[in-house]
Scaffold this motif. Structure first.
Motif, short mmCIF file in Angstrom:
data_model
loop_
_atom_site.label_atom_id
_atom_site.label_comp_id
_atom_site.label_asym_id
_atom_site.label_seq_id
_atom_site.Cartn_x
_atom_site.Cartn_y
_atom_site.Cartn_z
N ASP A 38 19.03 -33.75 -41.24
CA ASP A 38 18.38 -32.50 -41.63
C ASP A 38 17.82 -31.78 -40.41
OD1 ASP A 38 17.38 -30.57 -43.48
OD2 ASP A 38 15.40 -31.52 -43.41
N SER A 39 17.14 -32.49 -39.54
CA SER A 39 16.53 -31.86 -38.36
C SER A 39 17.57 -31.31 -37.38
CB SER A 39 15.59 -32.83 -37.65
OG SER A 39 16.31 -33.86 -37.02
N ASN A 40 18.80 -31.78 -37.50
CA ASN A 40 19.89 -31.29 -36.65
C ASN A 40 20.80 -30.30 -37.37
OD1 ASN A 40 19.92 -32.67 -33.84
ND2 ASN A 40 19.27 -34.24 -35.28
N GLY A 41 20.38 -29.84 -38.54
CA GLY A 41 21.14 -28.84 -39.28
C GLY A 41 22.47 -29.33 -39.81
N LEU A 42 22.57 -30.62 -40.11
CA LEU A 42 23.84 -31.20 -40.52
C LEU A 42 23.93 -31.51 -42.01
CD1 LEU A 42 24.34 -33.62 -37.48
CD2 LEU A 42 25.30 -31.33 -37.81
N LEU A 43 22.90 -31.17 -42.78
CA LEU A 43 22.95 -31.39 -44.22
C LEU A 43 23.40 -30.13 -44.95
CD1 LEU A 43 19.67 -33.38 -45.03
CD2 LEU A 43 22.00 -34.26 -44.80
N THR A 44 24.17 -30.32 -46.01
CA THR A 44 24.52 -29.22 -46.91
C THR A 44 23.37 -29.06 -47.91
OG1 THR A 44 25.57 -30.73 -48.47
CG2 THR A 44 26.98 -29.77 -46.73
N GLY A 45 23.51 -28.11 -48.81
CA GLY A 45 22.51 -27.96 -49.87
C GLY A 45 22.37 -29.22 -50.69
N GLU A 46 23.49 -29.87 -50.96
CA GLU A 46 23.46 -31.12 -51.72
C GLU A 46 22.69 -32.20 -50.95
OE1 GLU A 46 26.63 -34.48 -53.09
OE2 GLU A 46 27.11 -32.43 -53.68
N GLY A 47 22.89 -32.25 -49.66
CA GLY A 47 22.19 -33.23 -48.83
C GLY A 47 20.70 -32.97 -48.78
N ARG A 48 20.32 -31.69 -48.64
CA ARG A 48 18.89 -31.34 -48.62
C ARG A 48 18.24 -31.66 -49.97
NH1 ARG A 48 21.21 -27.39 -45.71
NH2 ARG A 48 21.20 -25.88 -47.40
N GLU A 49 18.97 -31.41 -51.05
CA GLU A 49 18.44 -31.72 -52.38
C GLU A 49 18.24 -33.23 -52.54
OE1 GLU A 49 19.86 -31.48 -57.01
OE2 GLU A 49 20.51 -29.89 -55.66
N ALA A 50 19.21 -34.01 -52.08
CA ALA A 50 19.09 -35.48 -52.16
C ALA A 50 17.91 -35.96 -51.34
CB ALA A 50 20.38 -36.14 -51.68
N LEU A 51 17.70 -35.37 -50.17
CA LEU A 51 16.57 -35.75 -49.32
C LEU A 51 15.25 -35.42 -50.02
CD1 LEU A 51 15.51 -36.82 -46.62
CD2 LEU A 51 15.78 -34.50 -45.70
N GLU A 52 15.17 -34.26 -50.66
CA GLU A 52 13.96 -33.88 -51.37
C GLU A 52 13.67 -34.82 -52.54
OE1 GLU A 52 14.12 -29.77 -52.55
OE2 GLU A 52 14.47 -29.11 -50.49
N LEU A 53 14.72 -35.27 -53.22
CA LEU A 53 14.54 -36.19 -54.34
C LEU A 53 14.11 -37.58 -53.88
CD1 LEU A 53 17.63 -35.23 -56.53
CD2 LEU A 53 15.21 -34.75 -57.01
#
Length: 104
Positions: A38-53
């Motif tokens: 995430d900090s390197n801008g490598l997550l998609t929206g799905e990845g950011r959502e999974a991280l938030e969950l």
């Protein structure tokens, strides 16, 4: 990317893995990897959502969670980085940091 690639799953470490003492021990490196991605801008929206969950026993790090560059990086470096992970310790991201320049 047409076919989903699963790079890693919590269940591969606990309870299926060897020498992993607990679910919490299995989740540490996923948390580190996802925050690093995430900090390197490598997550998609799905990845950011999974991280938030949050990371739970059903979590899997897949190709849909990361950008094209993220997939190149994970394909080249993730297994080697994973070999440096020790359960119960917060892993360093030094190897991932050194790999990111090669994946442009």
């Amino acid at each position: 990317m047409s076919k989903i690639v699963t790079y890693d799953k919590v269940s591969w470490h606990f309870p299926e893995g060897k020498r992993c003492p607990s679910l919490d021990a299995a989740k540490i490196h996923f948390d580190v990897a996802m925050h690093w991605l995430d900090s390197n801008g490598l997550l998609t929206g799905e990845g950011r959502e999974a991280l938030e969950l949050g990371i739970d026993s059903d979590f899997a790090l897949t190709s849909y969670m990361v950008t094209e560059k993220g997939n190149r990086l994970l394909g080249r470096c993730y297994e080697e980085w994973l070999r440096s992970v020790h359960y119960g310790e917060t892993p360093t991201t030094d190897l991932l940091d050194s790999c990111i320049a090669d994946c442009t």
